[in-house]
Motif scaffolding. Structure first.
Motif, short mmCIF file in Angstrom:
data_model
loop_
_atom_site.label_atom_id
_atom_site.label_comp_id
_atom_site.label_asym_id
_atom_site.label_seq_id
_atom_site.Cartn_x
_atom_site.Cartn_y
_atom_site.Cartn_z
N GLN A 44 -6.83 1.36 13.26
CA GLN A 44 -6.53 0.75 11.97
C GLN A 44 -5.85 1.73 11.02
OE1 GLN A 44 -10.25 -0.83 10.50
NE2 GLN A 44 -10.04 -2.71 11.67
N VAL A 45 -5.09 1.16 10.08
CA VAL A 45 -4.32 1.96 9.12
C VAL A 45 -5.21 2.93 8.35
CG1 VAL A 45 -3.02 1.83 6.95
CG2 VAL A 45 -2.44 0.30 8.84
N LYS A 46 -6.31 2.45 7.80
CA LYS A 46 -7.16 3.31 6.96
C LYS A 46 -7.72 4.49 7.74
CE LYS A 46 -11.32 0.45 7.54
NZ LYS A 46 -12.34 -0.38 6.83
N THR A 47 -7.94 4.29 9.04
CA THR A 47 -8.42 5.38 9.88
C THR A 47 -7.32 6.39 10.16
OG1 THR A 47 -10.00 3.88 10.95
CG2 THR A 47 -9.49 5.93 12.11
N LEU A 83 1.47 4.36 1.68
CA LEU A 83 1.13 4.96 2.97
C LEU A 83 2.01 6.18 3.21
CD1 LEU A 83 0.84 1.68 5.09
CD2 LEU A 83 -1.01 2.98 4.01
N ARG A 120 0.83 -1.19 0.00
CA ARG A 120 0.00 0.00 0.00
C ARG A 120 0.88 1.26 0.00
NH1 ARG A 120 -3.49 -1.64 5.21
NH2 ARG A 120 -1.42 -2.45 5.72
N ILE A 123 -4.61 7.24 8.36
CA ILE A 123 -4.01 7.99 7.24
C ILE A 123 -4.37 9.48 7.23
CG2 ILE A 123 -3.97 8.24 4.72
CD1 ILE A 123 -4.05 5.16 4.56
#
Length: 202
Positions: free
Chosen positions: A47-50, A21, A19, A52
């Motif tokens: 979590q990662v998506k939160t 990032l 990904r 970013i």
């Protein structure tokens, strides 16, 4: 798959599928230290998506360790607003101040020293050692645990204990690209060996 081929295959997959990032950008060593420190604090319990968009905003507002150490409480909380677990932000600032005052503005390069910093425990110290300092360490996060449990068909309580899983990490072998390799294994856990609907046969 023979053990010595595992790092090569995993890194090949990572190079083609990782990904994009914001904390993985190719930046200066000092920026890498700072980006990794901030992202690892944010990724504790989130979590990662939160993370970013919060990471991007935080770095934009507080771009380096010195500014973090000197930021006032109100602005710090505003930059962290919405991410929750606000003690992480306070510990992050305390850590920045300690790095500047006790480590000459350099991120400590041993697990023992890293664990003296507020908010940094065993996992975060090992993640920093691998990612920033390219040490042959595989941090044991939920993704790595899940891979090991499935590879070795671990089921009972004794088999899935932390001590047992640490011993099983020999499976991954080592790579001279330790930073990428640690991230690659965690990436496989996040994208392929998922908790539900894993893509293990793709």
């Amino acid at each position: 798959m023979r053990n010595q081929n595992i790092p090569k295959k995993i890194l090949h997959w990572y190079d083609n599928n990782k990904r994009v990032l914001p904390w993985r950008k190719h930046v200066s060593k000092k920026q890498t230290e700072y980006f990794t420190l901030v992202s690892e604090f944010m990724l504790q319990q989130t979590q990662v998506k939160t993370v970013i968009p919060y990471f991007n905003n935080f770095i934009n507002k507080i771009p380096n360790l010195k500014k973090l150490a000197n930021v006032n409480e109100t602005r710090l909380m505003k930059c962290w607003e919405g991410l929750g677990y606000y003690s992480r932000a306070r510990n992050l600032k305390k850590t920045a101040k300690k790095i500047i005052s006790e480590f000459n503005n350099n991120l400590p390069s041993t697990i023992e020293e890293l664990k003296t910093l507020p908010g940094i425990g065993d996992y975060t110290s090992r993640a920093i050692m691998a990612i920033v300092f390219n040490k042959p360490i595989i941090p044991l996060d939920g993704n790595v645990e899940r891979i090991l449990k499935r590879v070795f068909y671990l089921k009972n309580e004794k088999e899935i204990s932390k001590e047992s899983l640490i011993k099983k990490k020999f499976f991954f072998g080592k790579s001279n690209r330790s930073s990428d390799y640690a991230q690659a294994i965690m990436e496989i856990g996040a994208l392929i060996c998922k908790p539900a609907n894993p893509l293990c046969f793709e």
